[in-house]
Design a protein around this motif. Sequence first.
Motif, PDB file in Angstrom:
ATOM      1  N   LEU A  65       0.287  -1.233  -0.060  1.00  0.00           N
ATOM      2  CA  LEU A  65       0.181  -0.099   0.004  1.00  0.00           C
ATOM      3  C   LEU A  65       0.743   1.677  -0.200  1.00  0.00           C
ATOM      4  CD1 LEU A  65      -2.637  -0.840   2.636  1.00  0.00           C
ATOM      5  CD2 LEU A  65      -2.808  -0.860   0.141  1.00  0.00           C
ATOM      6  N   ASP A  66       0.392   2.238  -0.415  1.00  0.00           N
ATOM      7  CA  ASP A  66       1.072   3.985  -0.287  1.00  0.00           C
ATOM      8  C   ASP A  66       1.167   3.778   1.011  1.00  0.00           C
ATOM      9  OD1 ASP A  66       2.026   5.905  -0.509  1.00  0.00           O
ATOM     10  OD2 ASP A  66      -0.021   6.620  -1.733  1.00  0.00           O
ATOM     11  N   GLN A  67       3.293   4.219   1.251  1.00  0.00           N
ATOM     12  CA  GLN A  67       2.864   4.342   2.666  1.00  0.00           C
ATOM     13  C   GLN A  67       2.848   5.574   3.340  1.00  0.00           C
ATOM     14  OE1 GLN A  67       3.579   1.185   4.740  1.00  0.00           O
ATOM     15  NE2 GLN A  67       3.201   0.412   2.904  1.00  0.00           N
ATOM     16  N   ARG A  68       2.120   6.149   2.925  1.00  0.00           N
ATOM     17  CA  ARG A  68       2.052   7.997   3.475  1.00  0.00           C
ATOM     18  C   ARG A  68       0.902   7.557   4.224  1.00  0.00           C
ATOM     19  NH1 ARG A  68      -0.876  12.033  -0.958  1.00  0.00           N
ATOM     20  NH2 ARG A  68      -0.880   9.641  -2.350  1.00  0.00           N
ATOM     21  N   SER A  69       0.258   8.396   5.005  1.00  0.00           N
ATOM     22  CA  SER A  69      -0.637   8.288   6.819  1.00  0.00           C
ATOM     23  C   SER A  69      -1.640   8.197   5.290  1.00  0.00           C
ATOM     24  CB  SER A  69      -0.299   9.667   7.235  1.00  0.00           C
ATOM     25  OG  SER A  69       0.654   9.489   7.964  1.00  0.00           O
ATOM     26  N   SER A  70      -2.546   7.016   5.981  1.00  0.00           N
ATOM     27  CA  SER A  70      -3.972   6.860   5.140  1.00  0.00           C
ATOM     28  C   SER A  70      -4.801   5.732   5.880  1.00  0.00           C
ATOM     29  CB  SER A  70      -3.624   6.495   4.014  1.00  0.00           C
ATOM     30  OG  SER A  70      -3.247   4.629   4.246  1.00  0.00           O
ATOM     31  N   VAL A  71      -6.221   6.290   6.282  1.00  0.00           N
ATOM     32  CA  VAL A  71      -6.678   5.345   6.932  1.00  0.00           C
ATOM     33  C   VAL A  71      -7.271   4.589   5.607  1.00  0.00           C
ATOM     34  CG1 VAL A  71      -9.122   4.912   8.325  1.00  0.00           C
ATOM     35  CG2 VAL A  71      -7.084   6.899   8.552  1.00  0.00           C
ATOM     36  N   VAL A  72      -8.184   2.862   5.516  1.00  0.00           N
ATOM     37  CA  VAL A  72      -8.035   2.098   4.692  1.00  0.00           C
ATOM     38  C   VAL A  72      -9.673   1.585   5.408  1.00  0.00           C
ATOM     39  CG1 VAL A  72      -7.936  -0.003   3.276  1.00  0.00           C
ATOM     40  CG2 VAL A  72      -6.272   2.199   3.457  1.00  0.00           C
ATOM     41  N   VAL A  73     -10.360   1.695   4.419  1.00  0.00           N
ATOM     42  CA  VAL A  73     -12.072   0.414   5.325  1.00  0.00           C
ATOM     43  C   VAL A  73     -12.313  -0.334   4.708  1.00  0.00           C
ATOM     44  CG1 VAL A  73     -14.194   1.050   6.074  1.00  0.00           C
ATOM     45  CG2 VAL A  73     -12.542   2.618   6.416  1.00  0.00           C
ATOM     46  N   VAL A  74     -12.244  -1.665   4.472  1.00  0.00           N
ATOM     47  CA  VAL A  74     -12.680  -2.616   4.086  1.00  0.00           C
ATOM     48  C   VAL A  74     -14.088  -3.067   3.972  1.00  0.00           C
ATOM     49  CG1 VAL A  74     -12.635  -4.576   2.556  1.00  0.00           C
ATOM     50  CG2 VAL A  74     -10.829  -3.790   3.753  1.00  0.00           C
ATOM     51  N   ARG A  75     -15.321  -2.348   3.862  1.00  0.00           N
ATOM     52  CA  ARG A  75     -16.365  -3.549   3.308  1.00  0.00           C
ATOM     53  C   ARG A  75     -16.848  -4.172   2.803  1.00  0.00           C
ATOM     54  NH1 ARG A  75     -20.896   0.781   2.219  1.00  0.00           N
ATOM     55  NH2 ARG A  75     -20.141   0.893   0.342  1.00  0.00           N
ATOM     56  N   ALA A  76     -16.546  -5.831   3.400  1.00  0.00           N
ATOM     57  CA  ALA A  76     -17.496  -6.847   2.850  1.00  0.00           C
ATOM     58  C   ALA A  76     -19.120  -6.468   2.211  1.00  0.00           C
ATOM     59  CB  ALA A  76     -17.273  -8.393   3.851  1.00  0.00           C
ATOM     60  N   ASN A  77     -18.948  -6.925   1.001  1.00  0.00           N
ATOM     61  CA  ASN A  77     -20.240  -7.186   0.658  1.00  0.00           C
ATOM     62  C   ASN A  77     -21.211  -9.632   1.182  1.00  0.00           C
ATOM     63  OD1 ASN A  77     -20.706  -4.628  -0.983  1.00  0.00           O
ATOM     64  ND2 ASN A  77     -19.615  -5.492  -2.935  1.00  0.00           N
ATOM     65  N   PRO A  78     -22.098  -9.031   0.957  1.00  0.00           N
ATOM     66  CA  PRO A  78     -22.774 -10.485   1.186  1.00  0.00           C
ATOM     67  C   PRO A  78     -21.647 -11.787   0.557  1.00  0.00           C
ATOM     68  CG  PRO A  78     -24.350  -9.124   1.189  1.00  0.00           C
ATOM     69  CD  PRO A  78     -23.225  -8.347   0.980  1.00  0.00           C
ATOM     70  N   VAL A  79     -21.560 -11.222  -0.504  1.00  0.00           N
ATOM     71  CA  VAL A  79     -20.781 -12.394  -1.398  1.00  0.00           C
ATOM     72  C   VAL A  79     -19.584 -13.160  -1.130  1.00  0.00           C
ATOM     73  CG1 VAL A  79     -20.179 -11.071  -3.090  1.00  0.00           C
ATOM     74  CG2 VAL A  79     -20.149 -13.674  -3.631  1.00  0.00           C
ATOM     75  N   ALA A  80     -19.140 -12.061  -0.304  1.00  0.00           N
ATOM     76  CA  ALA A  80     -18.056 -12.304   0.630  1.00  0.00           C
ATOM     77  C   ALA A  80     -18.325 -13.392   1.219  1.00  0.00           C
ATOM     78  CB  ALA A  80     -17.570 -11.379   1.411  1.00  0.00           C
ATOM     79  N   ALA A  81     -19.158 -14.133   1.289  1.00  0.00           N
ATOM     80  CA  ALA A  81     -19.404 -14.877   2.832  1.00  0.00           C
ATOM     81  C   ALA A  81     -19.305 -16.799   1.444  1.00  0.00           C
ATOM     82  CB  ALA A  81     -20.294 -15.070   3.285  1.00  0.00           C
ATOM     83  N   SER A  82     -19.372 -16.629   0.271  1.00  0.00           N
ATOM     84  CA  SER A  82     -19.653 -17.773  -0.102  1.00  0.00           C
ATOM     85  C   SER A  82     -18.090 -18.195  -0.695  1.00  0.00           C
ATOM     86  CB  SER A  82     -20.765 -18.037  -1.374  1.00  0.00           C
ATOM     87  OG  SER A  82     -20.501 -16.877  -1.820  1.00  0.00           O
ATOM     88  N   LEU A  83     -17.429 -17.438  -1.031  1.00  0.00           N
ATOM     89  CA  LEU A  83     -15.581 -17.061  -1.489  1.00  0.00           C
ATOM     90  C   LEU A  83     -14.865 -17.634  -0.135  1.00  0.00           C
ATOM     91  CD1 LEU A  83     -15.659 -13.844  -3.181  1.00  0.00           C
ATOM     92  CD2 LEU A  83     -16.191 -15.806  -3.764  1.00  0.00           C
ATOM     93  N   SER A  84     -13.949 -18.796  -1.280  1.00  0.00           N
ATOM     94  CA  SER A  84     -12.521 -19.113  -0.878  1.00  0.00           C
ATOM     95  C   SER A  84     -12.055 -18.007   0.234  1.00  0.00           C
ATOM     96  CB  SER A  84     -12.186 -20.540  -1.707  1.00  0.00           C
ATOM     97  OG  SER A  84     -11.232 -19.177  -2.126  1.00  0.00           O
ATOM     98  N   PHE A  85     -10.831 -18.154   0.393  1.00  0.00           N
ATOM     99  CA  PHE A  85      -9.754 -17.472   1.056  1.00  0.00           C
ATOM    100  C   PHE A  85      -8.987 -16.685   0.323  1.00  0.00           C
ATOM    101  CE2 PHE A  85      -5.502 -16.203   2.804  1.00  0.00           C
ATOM    102  CZ  PHE A  85      -5.500 -15.598   3.507  1.00  0.00           C
ATOM    103  N   ARG A  86      -9.136 -17.601  -1.091  1.00  0.00           N
ATOM    104  CA  ARG A  86      -7.954 -17.143  -2.374  1.00  0.00           C
ATOM    105  C   ARG A  86      -8.790 -16.227  -2.450  1.00  0.00           C
ATOM    106  NH1 ARG A  86      -7.668 -18.734  -7.580  1.00  0.00           N
ATOM    107  NH2 ARG A  86      -5.223 -18.820  -8.433  1.00  0.00           N
ATOM    108  N   GLU A  87      -9.576 -16.745  -3.200  1.00  0.00           N
ATOM    109  CA  GLU A  87     -10.836 -15.583  -4.230  1.00  0.00           C
ATOM    110  C   GLU A  87     -10.963 -14.797  -3.509  1.00  0.00           C
ATOM    111  OE1 GLU A  87     -14.126 -19.083  -6.464  1.00  0.00           O
ATOM    112  OE2 GLU A  87     -14.127 -18.954  -4.193  1.00  0.00           O
ATOM    113  N   LEU A  88     -10.953 -14.554  -2.259  1.00  0.00           N
ATOM    114  CA  LEU A  88     -11.163 -13.622  -1.153  1.00  0.00           C
ATOM    115  C   LEU A  88     -10.173 -12.327  -1.952  1.00  0.00           C
ATOM    116  CD1 LEU A  88     -13.499 -11.979   0.047  1.00  0.00           C
ATOM    117  CD2 LEU A  88     -12.166 -12.708   2.053  1.00  0.00           C
ATOM    118  N   GLY A  89      -9.055 -13.054  -1.386  1.00  0.00           N
ATOM    119  CA  GLY A  89      -7.739 -12.508  -1.392  1.00  0.00           C
ATOM    120  C   GLY A  89      -7.337 -11.860  -3.127  1.00  0.00           C
ATOM    121  N   LEU A  90      -7.994 -12.487  -4.243  1.00  0.00           N
ATOM    122  CA  LEU A  90      -8.192 -11.952  -5.613  1.00  0.00           C
ATOM    123  C   LEU A  90      -8.690 -10.810  -5.446  1.00  0.00           C
ATOM    124  CD1 LEU A  90      -7.610 -15.741  -7.726  1.00  0.00           C
ATOM    125  CD2 LEU A  90      -6.359 -13.452  -7.394  1.00  0.00           C
TER     126      LEU A  90
END
Length: 106
Positions: A65-90
Amino acid sequence: MEFDNAVRRGFRAASRSVVLHQIFSDQDEPVRVGFIVSRAVGNAVTRNLVRRRLSNLMALRLPALDQRSSVVVVRANPVAASLSFRELGLDLDVGLRALSSRRSSR
């Protein structure tokens, strides 16, 4: 408060399973990451599984990630529950690339 600002005013990028928000600050702090996994994703066990997966995946990607001071928020959509670890990473990589290209185009 800073996580709210990231969602409201930050750069936004999405993939099929996650929406990413990022805002930069003037303070000299490391990148901070927050997660939103709503009830729409599933029951408590499912939400916690998705949050842990996203947390581990983001920890692996922090150096890129860009190493400047930042805040990142990751919001999961419902489909995230059905994905494997690898698919979620992709999917997360797709969102991060889109976020990076949006930042560089402005």
